[in-house]
Design a protein around this motif. Structure first.
Motif, mmCIF file in Angstrom:
data_model
loop_
_atom_site.group_PDB
_atom_site.id
_atom_site.type_symbol
_atom_site.label_atom_id
_atom_site.label_comp_id
_atom_site.label_asym_id
_atom_site.label_seq_id
_atom_site.Cartn_x
_atom_site.Cartn_y
_atom_site.Cartn_z
ATOM 1 N N ILE A 125 0.835 -1.205 0.000
ATOM 2 C CA ILE A 125 0.000 0.000 0.000
ATOM 3 C C ILE A 125 0.868 1.252 0.000
ATOM 4 N N ARG A 126 1.977 1.230 0.762
ATOM 5 C CA ARG A 126 2.886 2.376 0.774
ATOM 6 C C ARG A 126 3.440 2.653 -0.616
ATOM 7 N N THR A 127 3.821 1.588 -1.319
ATOM 8 C CA THR A 127 4.355 1.756 -2.670
ATOM 9 C C THR A 127 3.322 2.359 -3.601
ATOM 10 N N GLN A 128 2.098 1.860 -3.533
ATOM 11 C CA GLN A 128 1.049 2.354 -4.415
ATOM 12 C C GLN A 128 0.696 3.806 -4.096
ATOM 13 N N ILE A 129 0.609 4.147 -2.799
ATOM 14 C CA ILE A 129 0.284 5.530 -2.433
ATOM 15 C C ILE A 129 1.379 6.475 -2.896
ATOM 16 N N THR A 130 2.647 6.057 -2.739
ATOM 17 C CA THR A 130 3.760 6.909 -3.149
ATOM 18 C C THR A 130 3.709 7.217 -4.634
ATOM 19 N N LEU A 131 3.430 6.202 -5.451
ATOM 20 C CA LEU A 131 3.376 6.429 -6.897
ATOM 21 C C LEU A 131 2.138 7.228 -7.296
ATOM 22 N N VAL A 132 1.002 6.928 -6.671
ATOM 23 C CA VAL A 132 -0.235 7.618 -7.043
ATOM 24 C C VAL A 132 -0.139 9.104 -6.714
ATOM 25 N N ARG A 133 0.459 9.459 -5.575
ATOM 26 C CA ARG A 133 0.527 10.885 -5.235
ATOM 27 C C ARG A 133 1.507 11.621 -6.152
ATOM 28 N N ARG A 134 2.514 10.915 -6.660
ATOM 29 C CA ARG A 134 3.406 11.556 -7.627
ATOM 30 C C ARG A 134 2.685 11.781 -8.953
ATOM 31 N N VAL A 135 1.872 10.819 -9.354
ATOM 32 C CA VAL A 135 1.077 11.008 -10.569
ATOM 33 C C VAL A 135 0.098 12.158 -10.369
ATOM 34 N N ALA A 136 -0.537 12.218 -9.195
ATOM 35 C CA ALA A 136 -1.489 13.302 -8.913
ATOM 36 C C ALA A 136 -0.790 14.654 -8.936
ATOM 37 N N ALA A 137 0.419 14.720 -8.368
ATOM 38 C CA ALA A 137 1.160 15.985 -8.379
ATOM 39 C C ALA A 137 1.499 16.405 -9.803
ATOM 40 N N ALA A 138 1.878 15.428 -10.643
ATOM 41 C CA ALA A 138 2.192 15.753 -12.035
ATOM 42 C C ALA A 138 0.957 16.259 -12.770
ATOM 43 N N VAL A 139 -0.183 15.630 -12.529
ATOM 44 C CA VAL A 139 -1.427 16.071 -13.180
ATOM 45 C C VAL A 139 -1.801 17.478 -12.728
ATOM 46 N N ILE A 140 -1.665 17.762 -11.429
ATOM 47 C CA ILE A 140 -1.988 19.096 -10.910
ATOM 48 C C ILE A 140 -1.081 20.150 -11.527
ATOM 49 N N VAL A 141 0.205 19.847 -11.665
ATOM 50 C CA VAL A 141 1.136 20.805 -12.267
ATOM 51 C C VAL A 141 0.784 21.052 -13.729
ATOM 52 N N VAL A 142 0.426 20.006 -14.457
ATOM 53 C CA VAL A 142 0.057 20.173 -15.869
ATOM 54 C C VAL A 142 -1.189 21.046 -15.996
ATOM 55 N N ILE A 143 -2.191 20.810 -15.138
ATOM 56 C CA ILE A 143 -3.406 21.627 -15.178
ATOM 57 C C ILE A 143 -3.081 23.089 -14.849
ATOM 58 N N ALA A 144 -2.206 23.290 -13.861
ATOM 59 C CA ALA A 144 -1.830 24.660 -13.497
ATOM 60 C C ALA A 144 -1.093 25.350 -14.641
ATOM 61 N N LEU A 145 -0.177 24.630 -15.299
ATOM 62 C CA LEU A 145 0.523 25.214 -16.443
ATOM 63 C C LEU A 145 -0.448 25.573 -17.564
ATOM 64 N N GLY A 146 -1.440 24.701 -17.783
ATOM 65 C CA GLY A 146 -2.446 25.016 -18.794
ATOM 66 C C GLY A 146 -3.236 26.260 -18.440
ATOM 67 N N ALA A 147 -3.604 26.389 -17.151
ATOM 68 C CA ALA A 147 -4.340 27.589 -16.728
ATOM 69 C C ALA A 147 -3.485 28.841 -16.881
ATOM 70 N N ILE A 148 -2.198 28.736 -16.581
ATOM 71 C CA ILE A 148 -1.304 29.892 -16.729
ATOM 72 C C ILE A 148 -1.171 30.281 -18.191
ATOM 73 N N LEU A 149 -0.980 29.301 -19.068
ATOM 74 C CA LEU A 149 -0.808 29.610 -20.494
ATOM 75 C C LEU A 149 -2.070 30.226 -21.092
ATOM 76 N N PHE A 150 -3.219 29.684 -20.727
ATOM 77 C CA PHE A 150 -4.456 30.185 -21.314
ATOM 78 C C PHE A 150 -4.911 31.501 -20.687
ATOM 79 N N SER A 151 -4.181 31.985 -19.689
ATOM 80 C CA SER A 151 -4.480 33.316 -19.168
ATOM 81 C C SER A 151 -3.917 34.416 -20.071
ATOM 82 N N PHE A 152 -3.039 34.032 -21.005
ATOM 83 C CA PHE A 152 -2.501 34.999 -21.967
ATOM 84 C C PHE A 152 -3.401 35.026 -23.203
ATOM 85 N N PRO A 153 -3.866 36.197 -23.616
ATOM 86 C CA PRO A 153 -4.765 36.272 -24.780
ATOM 87 C C PRO A 153 -4.139 35.693 -26.048
ATOM 88 N N GLN A 154 -2.828 35.868 -26.233
ATOM 89 C CA GLN A 154 -2.179 35.356 -27.435
ATOM 90 C C GLN A 154 -2.264 33.832 -27.500
#
Length: 364
Positions: A125-154
């Protein structure tokens, strides 16, 4: 409202937000004595919380006309508002990731305290939680980068064209990152197939060690001499390896002795039993001593088996048993130590004479 009044209101809002977060921090400090789950939040979320509170207060208190009502003032205010929005996205992403890690830390800390037969399931369970939270962190960062990029009108204006070419771009990226994607999928496969867990004892490339770190792209094995062996995750899905703790940590060790035929095996067996019975690392389950082979060099091979709770314990138990048996044979039965015989007595002379007589006969 004058500029000084606006700035005063803005400073008051920021100060109020800081005070609220500080009160929450002090409550968490007091709660750590009774609620162990508060410690991960206190350790991870305080500074992100301050950053989010300050930026949210700035966004609320900042007014579009603070720099004036003319075109230049409004443009400057719009740029400041845009920068505040970007910083708020970054701070919120930081806070969400740290909060996610804090929640999972609570579970991981509980799992680390589990011993005995439930340890294998806890490590999975520790192994699975460790990997899942890293995947979740990567997904959150990608969504944040998308929100930052789309805040520019260009960038927003180019969105339609980018979406139209997404298929071709995705194919190109997929081909270029084939090995990376393969490693990520292999990491998830290892974690959720229960083939490899944190703290598993493995033998990889004839190297004994423990799984110290398991990520989506690589695996770190800590060897017995404190070296770190780093393998790509795909190695463990494409090559065989030994997992000594796949279904449990208990291990049976063996010690080989090569001695003379005259060795008293029953006495050695009794001595081994008396030794392991008093040894603190023996798990009180398996032991034996048997003759397993007769070697071409004229020696007898003895194999002593003994079990222990884990691989580290069985290694120490084997070394102690080998040392004890060698000392026992050396002091009690020194004549059974490995030796090679050459016969020079009457039997050898008679055999030589018979050969000489045979050699002198007429073959006819």
């Amino acid at each position: 409202m004058s500029l000084s009044q606006n700035l005063l209101n803005l400073a008051g809002g920021v100060l109020g937000a800081v005070i609220v977060v500080e009160l929450i921090r002090r409550l968490l400090i007091r709660a750590t004595t009774k609620w162990s789950a508060a410690e991960p939040f206190l350790r991870r979320c305080v500074w992100p919380g301050f950053a989010v509170a300050v930026l949210v207060a700035f966004n609320i208190g900042f007014l579009p006309n603070m720099f004036g009502t003319d075109a230049e003032g409004k443009e400057a205010a719009a740029q400041v508002d845009h920068v505040l929005g970007l910083l708020t996205i970054v701070a919120a992403t930081w806070l969400v990731i740290q909060a996610t890690y804090a929640v999972t830390d609570v579970v991981l800390n509980q799992l680390e305290r589990i011993d005995g037969e439930k340890d294998r399931r806890a490590r999975r369970i520790r192994t699975q939680i460790t990997l899942v939270r890293r995947v979740a962190a990567a997904v959150i960062v990608v969504i944040a980068l998308g929100a930052i990029l789309f805040s520019f009108p260009q960038v927003r204006a180019l969105g339609t064209g980018l979406l139209a070419s997404a298929g071709i771009a995705g194919a190109i990226v997929g081909i270029a990152a084939q090995s990376t994607i393969g490693n990520m999928l292999a990491g998830l496969q290892l974690a959720f197939s229960d083939a490899l867990r944190l703290d598993d004892v493995v033998v990889v490339n004839n190297e004994w060690g423990r799984i110290e770190e398991l990520t989506l792209t690589y695996v770190v094995v800590r060897s017995w001499d404190e070296r770190r062996l780093v393998f790509p995750v795909s190695y463990f899905t494409q090559n065989p390896f030994e997992n000594w703790t796949r279904h449990g940590s208990r291990v049976i060790g063996h010690v080989y002795l090569r001695v003379d035929w005259s060795v008293p095996v029953p006495e050695l067996r009794e001595e081994l039993h008396a030794f392991v019975k008093e040894h603190p690392l023996w798990d009180q389950k398996d032991w034996t001593l048997q003759i397993t082979d007769i070697l071409p060099n004229g020696l007898v091979e003895l194999r002593a088996l003994m079990s222990a709770a884990d691989s580290a314990s069985v290694w120490d138990l084997k070394c102690d048993a080998r040392e004890h048996l060698v000392e026992f044979i050396r002091t009690r039965y020194p004549h059974t130590l490995p030796s090679f015989r050459i016969e020079l007595g009457p039997r050898a002379q008679n055999a030589g004479g018979a050969r000489d007589e045979g050699g002198g006969q007429d073959p006819a």
